[in-house]
Design an enzyme around this catalytic site. Structure first.
Site, PDB file in Angstrom:
ATOM      1  N   TYR A 128     -80.395  19.478 132.503  1.00  0.00           N
ATOM      2  CA  TYR A 128     -80.626  19.274 133.937  1.00  0.00           C
ATOM      3  C   TYR A 128     -81.638  20.308 134.395  1.00  0.00           C
ATOM      4  O   TYR A 128     -81.542  21.492 134.049  1.00  0.00           O
ATOM      5  CB  TYR A 128     -79.315  19.453 134.720  1.00  0.00           C
ATOM      6  CG  TYR A 128     -79.493  19.354 136.215  1.00  0.00           C
ATOM      7  CD1 TYR A 128     -79.266  18.147 136.876  1.00  0.00           C
ATOM      8  CD2 TYR A 128     -79.899  20.452 136.971  1.00  0.00           C
ATOM      9  CE1 TYR A 128     -79.438  18.043 138.248  1.00  0.00           C
ATOM     10  CE2 TYR A 128     -80.078  20.356 138.342  1.00  0.00           C
ATOM     11  CZ  TYR A 128     -79.847  19.150 138.977  1.00  0.00           C
ATOM     12  OH  TYR A 128     -80.025  19.054 140.338  1.00  0.00           O
ATOM     13  N   GLU A 216     -86.082  16.802 141.017  1.00  0.00           N
ATOM     14  CA  GLU A 216     -84.942  16.890 140.116  1.00  0.00           C
ATOM     15  C   GLU A 216     -85.154  16.017 138.886  1.00  0.00           C
ATOM     16  O   GLU A 216     -85.526  14.849 139.002  1.00  0.00           O
ATOM     17  CB  GLU A 216     -83.684  16.435 140.858  1.00  0.00           C
ATOM     18  CG  GLU A 216     -82.409  16.558 140.031  1.00  0.00           C
ATOM     19  CD  GLU A 216     -81.224  15.893 140.747  1.00  0.00           C
ATOM     20  OE1 GLU A 216     -81.265  14.674 140.985  1.00  0.00           O
ATOM     21  OE2 GLU A 216     -80.263  16.619 141.052  1.00  0.00           O
TER      22      GLU A 216
END
Ligand code: GDP
Ligand code: MN
Length: 407
Positions: A128, A216
């Site tokens: 992530y 993101e």
């Protein structure tokens, strides 16, 4: 402003972030054509402004029934790996025009108008990586985790130690050690530290150059043949900076936005729809926040945030009022105006004009104070319409909460 994954990937790619090859399609035939060009195993990804598509499920737009995978084994999800153009056409035709429900979409889901068709990746590991503005430390901050793929909120809640953070000091700007420390911290093997830290730098570049508010990548992957790639991408942008990014502003998809919010933005009104039953029409963002607070304090709940601005015209106030009346949840309206730049008589005129035009279906409480307040009250009185005139904020809140049906 939010954009779709395929658009975010194009923006990131332009700034040097590696993404899978692929293209977007609005029809099943187009999707098949892209798959034919790519060859081999591909991924079909529904494009909506909500995450969690992989674990989401499709519903038929007409019947509401689940849309199944071609083999009938289970409901179709929003991210599907398939072999060959025929299979892609089949999947795309089941997705396009139907509704995808995910954890983030709300129970009503989102209608899918486009699918992204990409080369299938062989994943060895998922990470992530995100960058956003951390207001508490007044800096851009990277957030990263070696536990990618899953929702970061869950990692943050259960294993906060698995999350790395790195701030970018705005005085010093980005420096390559930030990328390297993240790459090492995430446990990238030695030969991948360079490509991984380059990707971090490119992500930062994309964020800053476009005045983003969030970028993101979840998951960021390492492929089995040792490449570091952004497999998913999400970007949000600062609305106040869009005037200097026409290329970004063009990416806006009105189909993904609340119709009342779109209507409001056409009239220069600052409107955000909420779930409560008290419609609020207020001038000034501070007073609008205060109004929402005092409604809550008296046991009610606001149906919206609405700032009609400092110098609103009769037309703008009329438009604002029409928007409030279009929200089916609104059971009472509070008009709370402090006339500074905005004159109370202008507001009163707008309210009366709009009330006549749309028809008042719910009780209205009006609290006016400031410039031309006497004239404003006169206009309300002479209108022949029924308004509950409030004396101060507290009285206004009590009256409107009662009018909306009480606590
Ligand atoms: P999201 O569920 O909306 O966040 O959509 P993602 O783009 O993140 O996809 C969800 C998951 O699908 C990813 O975490 C991957 O595990 C999987 N996935 C997506 N693309 C590929 C691919 O090309 N190959 C493989 N094997 N899995 C993929
Ligand atoms: Mn994802």
């Amino acid at each position: 402003m939010k954009i779709h994954e395929y658009q975010a990937k194009a923006v990131l790619k332009r700034h040097g972030v590696p993404v899978p090859q692929g293209d977007v399609a609005a029809t099943a035939q187009e999707a098949a054509g892209i798959a034919r060009k790519l060859g081999g195993r591909v991924v079909v990804k529904a494009q909506i402004h909500a995450g969690g598509r992989g674990k989401g499920t499709f519903r038929d737009a007409a019947t509401g029934k689940p849309v199944m995978r071609p083999d009938g084994s289970k409901p179709l999800g929003g991210v599907v790996v398939v072999d060959g153009p025929e299979a892609v056409e089949e999947i795309a035709s089941r997705m396009l025009g139907n509704v995808l429900v995910t954890k983030q979409s709300g129970p009503e889901g989102r209608r899918v108008g486009r699918v992204l068709v990409e080369e299938g990746m062989e994943i060895s590991k998922e990470f992530y990586l995100a960058v956003l503005l951390d207001r508490a430390i007044r800096s851009l901050t990277f957030i990263a985790s070696a536990e990618g793929g899953t929702e970061i909120e869950e990692v943050a809640a259960t294993r906060p130690e698995a999350i790395l953070k790195a701030a970018v000091d705005p005085r010093a700007g980005y420096s390559p050690w930030i990328g390297r420390s993240l790459a090492f911290g995430l446990g990238f093997e030695a030969k991948l530290v360079n490509p991984a830290s380059k990707l971090v730098a490119s992500l930062h570049e994309a964020f800053v150059r476009t005045d983003a508010s969030l970028a993101e990548i979840n998951p960021l992957i390492v492929t089995t043949d040792g490449r570091v790639i952004a497999l998913d991408a999400k970007m949000n942008f600062d609305d106040n900076a869009l005037y200097r990014h026409h290329d970004i502003a063009e990416l806006r998809d009105l189909g993904e936005e609340d119709p009342l919010e779109i209507e409001a933005s056409k009239h220069g009104l600052n409107y955000i729809k909420l779930d409560g039953s008290v419609g609020c029409m207020v001038n000034g963002a501070g007073l609008a926040m205060g109004t929402m607070d005092i409604i809550k304090h008296h046991g009610g709940s606001p149906a919206n945030f609405l700032d009609v601005g400092g110098g609103a015209t009769v037309e703008a106030v009329t438009a604002a009022f029409e928007i409030l009346m279009k929200d089916a949840n609104v059971r009472a309206v509070l008009v709370n105006i402090f006339g500074g730049i905005m004159r109370c008589d202008v507001v009163a005129e707008g309210v009366v004009t709009a009330a006549r035009k749309v028809g008042v279906k719910v009780p209205m409480v009006v609290r006016l104070e400031g410039t031309n307040v006497e004239r404003g009250r006169e206009i309300l009185r002479e209108s022949g319409l029924t308004f509950l005139v409030a004396d101060g904020m507290k009285d206004a809140a009590e009256k409107v909460v009662a009018a909306a049906g009480g606590r």
